[in-house]
Design a protein around this motif. Structure first.
Motif, PDB file in Angstrom:
ATOM      1  N   GLU A  64       2.194   8.536 -59.635  1.00 41.86           N
ATOM      2  CA  GLU A  64       2.616   9.753 -58.948  1.00 41.86           C
ATOM      3  C   GLU A  64       4.071  10.122 -59.204  1.00 41.86           C
ATOM      4  OE1 GLU A  64       1.867   8.887 -54.862  1.00 41.86           O
ATOM      5  OE2 GLU A  64      -0.310   9.067 -55.060  1.00 41.86           O
ATOM      6  N   VAL A  65       4.780   9.323 -59.984  1.00 38.21           N
ATOM      7  CA  VAL A  65       6.206   9.578 -60.208  1.00 38.21           C
ATOM      8  C   VAL A  65       6.512   9.547 -61.698  1.00 38.21           C
ATOM      9  CG1 VAL A  65       6.851   8.619 -57.962  1.00 38.21           C
ATOM     10  CG2 VAL A  65       6.814   7.137 -59.983  1.00 38.21           C
ATOM     11  N   ARG A 123      10.901  10.459 -59.550  1.00 32.94           N
ATOM     12  CA  ARG A 123      10.635  11.719 -58.845  1.00 32.94           C
ATOM     13  C   ARG A 123       9.129  11.928 -58.690  1.00 32.94           C
ATOM     14  NH1 ARG A 123      12.715  16.496 -62.004  1.00 32.94           N
ATOM     15  NH2 ARG A 123      11.563  15.356 -63.610  1.00 32.94           N
ATOM     16  N   ASP A 124       8.737  12.485 -57.570  1.00 31.20           N
ATOM     17  CA  ASP A 124       7.327  12.756 -57.327  1.00 31.20           C
ATOM     18  C   ASP A 124       6.862  13.884 -58.246  1.00 31.20           C
ATOM     19  OD1 ASP A 124       4.773  13.059 -56.242  1.00 31.20           O
ATOM     20  OD2 ASP A 124       5.473  12.598 -54.226  1.00 31.20           O
ATOM     21  N   ASP A 131       3.327  14.517 -58.399  1.00 35.01           N
ATOM     22  CA  ASP A 131       1.939  14.743 -58.000  1.00 35.01           C
ATOM     23  C   ASP A 131       1.852  16.063 -57.232  1.00 35.01           C
ATOM     24  OD1 ASP A 131      -0.873  13.535 -57.545  1.00 35.01           O
ATOM     25  OD2 ASP A 131      -0.245  14.210 -55.560  1.00 35.01           O
ATOM     26  N   ASN A 157       0.792  15.746 -53.457  1.00 33.94           N
ATOM     27  CA  ASN A 157       1.858  15.256 -52.582  1.00 33.94           C
ATOM     28  C   ASN A 157       2.911  16.327 -52.327  1.00 33.94           C
ATOM     29  OD1 ASN A 157       0.807  12.668 -52.255  1.00 33.94           O
ATOM     30  ND2 ASN A 157       1.948  11.823 -53.971  1.00 33.94           N
ATOM     31  N   ARG A 169       3.849  18.172 -48.725  1.00 36.51           N
ATOM     32  CA  ARG A 169       5.201  18.078 -48.180  1.00 36.51           C
ATOM     33  C   ARG A 169       5.735  19.457 -47.806  1.00 36.51           C
ATOM     34  NH1 ARG A 169       9.219  15.438 -52.177  1.00 36.51           N
ATOM     35  NH2 ARG A 169       9.350  17.569 -52.976  1.00 36.51           N
ATOM     36  N   LYS A 183       3.231  10.566 -48.068  1.00 36.78           N
ATOM     37  CA  LYS A 183       2.406  10.056 -49.158  1.00 36.78           C
ATOM     38  C   LYS A 183       1.488   8.960 -48.628  1.00 36.78           C
ATOM     39  CE  LYS A 183       4.383   9.351 -53.116  1.00 36.78           C
ATOM     40  NZ  LYS A 183       5.271   9.002 -54.239  1.00 36.78           N
ATOM     41  N   THR A 192       6.397   5.148 -50.289  1.00 36.46           N
ATOM     42  CA  THR A 192       7.353   5.160 -51.396  1.00 36.46           C
ATOM     43  C   THR A 192       7.655   3.724 -51.804  1.00 36.46           C
ATOM     44  OG1 THR A 192       9.297   5.059 -49.959  1.00 36.46           O
ATOM     45  CG2 THR A 192       8.392   7.252 -50.429  1.00 36.46           C
TER      46      THR A 192
END
Length: 473
Positions: free
Chosen positions: A174-175, A180-181, A183, A186, A190, A201, A205
């Motif tokens: 996912e990063v 950094r995200d 996805d 996600n 957010r 998530k 994290t």
């Protein structure tokens, strides 16, 4: 396990069956009812419900024509039931369950026992629930419940450091290389839910996962894994009395505990909102989200019809207009994410970065047409019939039956197949146009794009989202 019940995103769908819908006279609801395909039998998809003395609910969906059974144990505990400091503990606990229990301390022995009974242990964690399940030979339901019951009731919670590394590897999906995200799901959650737990998530994290301790996991287990929070669904050629007896034997000693509670979600954010994440890849991923009510809301069946009109085979609107007709994208899906008290209609996909502005404009145009123009009666009839047929197909799958009833019960939206079909079949073209006009508006738009982008690309996408006339303000 939840897929048969909810219109889950990213699920590829088969072509619609073709039928002479044109023979049905438009506008007459009595004629529309007559268009329903014949049910295989009365009381189809029926379920027997009972409650153990500790509050655990037991659902048995008897399907005598099948040759396999499914056991699914649902818990109303997911990332929305966590704190920010312990986000990811539900998922961590799910992993640890499979490291062994008191009766089966060795994970190889545990899996060998269930596999010898025709099963395969698995588990999922979602934002609002978890599920532990296995297919099983109908004669071995007792074996499956013995293993799942001990796994849930008496986990050893061992080898945490090993499982921690597995989860950290999982999070890497996912990063990007900088952490950094990337996805879109996600990122969309957010934006929509902000600091509310629905915006967390599921896996947490890396920083939080490294801090989660054995006491954190044990406290989470003791708080949520109790009779009041658990639902057992068993489907297949089984008898309700046998299932209830086995459930009492293997799950009846769990404490009653206290049912989990859900913090009310925030209102849908004012928009349009756009988040662009620069990521070096051959394709750009995107998602476009709008609000959707929860399952028990009167307008939820309208959203189900809209979802199927948009994406339910190559004859539906999004794949036809964007993939088949214009060749703008290969991957494109529409779906609904629902929770007990909120929901999102989401269109997501991937395309070449240079095509992205045109793809997004076409997606919004297709959505806007639902609000501007009445839907042809025959098109709505087709998706309503498809909906009933899809549920009828679930009678051939123990997994689908267990998923439908188990997820519905644990999320407080229990509904029979026939009740759901009747709600969907009462939807009219006027309902579709009204709900589309209320939903697909610029102020409701939440868009996320992950992919390579320069300053010119970012400017073009920002202008598109804020000024598009494809949907009303």
């Amino acid at each position: 396990m939840r897929q048969p019940r909810h219109e889950i995103r990213r699920k590829r769908r088969k072509l619609l069956p073709q039928k002479a819908d044109a023979m049905i006279r438009a506008g007459d609801p009595r004629q529309r009812v007559a268009a329903r395909p014949r049910r295989p039998r009365e009381n189809w998809g029926e379920v027997h419900r009972s409650v153990l003395s500790n509050g655990l609910r037991v659902l048995t969906a008897r399907a005598p024509g099948l040759h396999s059974a499914m056991i699914a144990l649902y818990v109303r505990a997911g990332s929305r039931h966590e704190t920010a400091a312990r986000n990811g503990v539900s998922h961590f606990l799910e992993h640890l369950f499979f490291r062994g229990s008191v009766a089966w301390p060795d994970t190889v022995a545990m899996n060998a026992a269930v596999e010898s009974a025709g099963g395969s242990l698995n588990g999922i964690t979602a934002r609002d629930h978890g599920c532990y399940y296995t297919p099983i030979h109908p004669d071995e339901v007792g074996t499956g419940l013995a293993i799942l019951g001990d796994l849930i009731r008496r986990p050893l919670l061992k080898e945490m450091d090993v499982e921690r590394e597995v989860i950290l590897e999982e999070i890497l999906d996912e990063v990007d290389a900088d952490g950094r995200d990337i996805d879109p799901d996600n990122l969309s959650k957010r934006i929509v839910f902000g600091d509310h737990p629905l915006g967390y998530k599921i896996a947490g994290t890396p920083e939080i996962v490294r801090r989660i301790s054995r006491s954190d996991v044990r406290a989470h287990h003791q708080r949520f894994y109790s009779g009041s929070n658990l639902v057992l669904a068993v489907a297949g050629p089984v008898r309700a009395s046998d299932v209830e007896e086995l459930a009492e034997e293997h799950l009846g000693r769990l404490p009653r505990g206290k049912a989990s509670t859900d913090l009310a979600p925030p209102p849908w954010p004012g928009g349009p909102r756009l988040e662009l994440v620069d990521h070096d890849d051959a394709q750009a991923e995107f998602s476009v989200s709008f609000p959707c009510p929860p399952e028990r809301h009167p307008d939820y069946p309208v959203h189900l019809c809209i979802r199927r009109v948009l994406d339910d085979g190559l004859s539906s609107r999004l794949p036809f207009e964007i993939v088949e007709r214009r060749g703008l994208a290969y991957s494109l899906h529409a779906g609904i994410d629902t929770f007990a008290d909120a929901g999102m209609t989401v269109v997501d996909g991937a395309c070449a970065p240079r095509k992205l502005p045109r793809v997004l404009e076409e997606v919004l145009r297709v959505l806007g047409q639902l609000a501007e123009q009445p839907m042809p009666e025959e098109e709505l009839l087709r998706v309503q019939r498809r909906h009933r047929m899809t549920l009828a197909f679930s009678l051939d799958s123990a997994a689908d039956l267990a998923g439908w009833y188990g997820a519905g019960e644990v999320l407080s939206a229990p509904e029979s197949f026939e009740e759901r079909c009747r709600r969907v079949e009462r939807v009219t073209p006027a309902d579709v146009q009204r709900v589309a006009a209320e939903t697909f508006r610029r102020r409701n738009l939440v868009a996320v794009v992950v992919g390579p982008s320069g300053r010119r690309d970012r400017t073009a996408l920002s202008r598109l989202v804020t000024t598009t006339t494809a949907i009303p303000t």
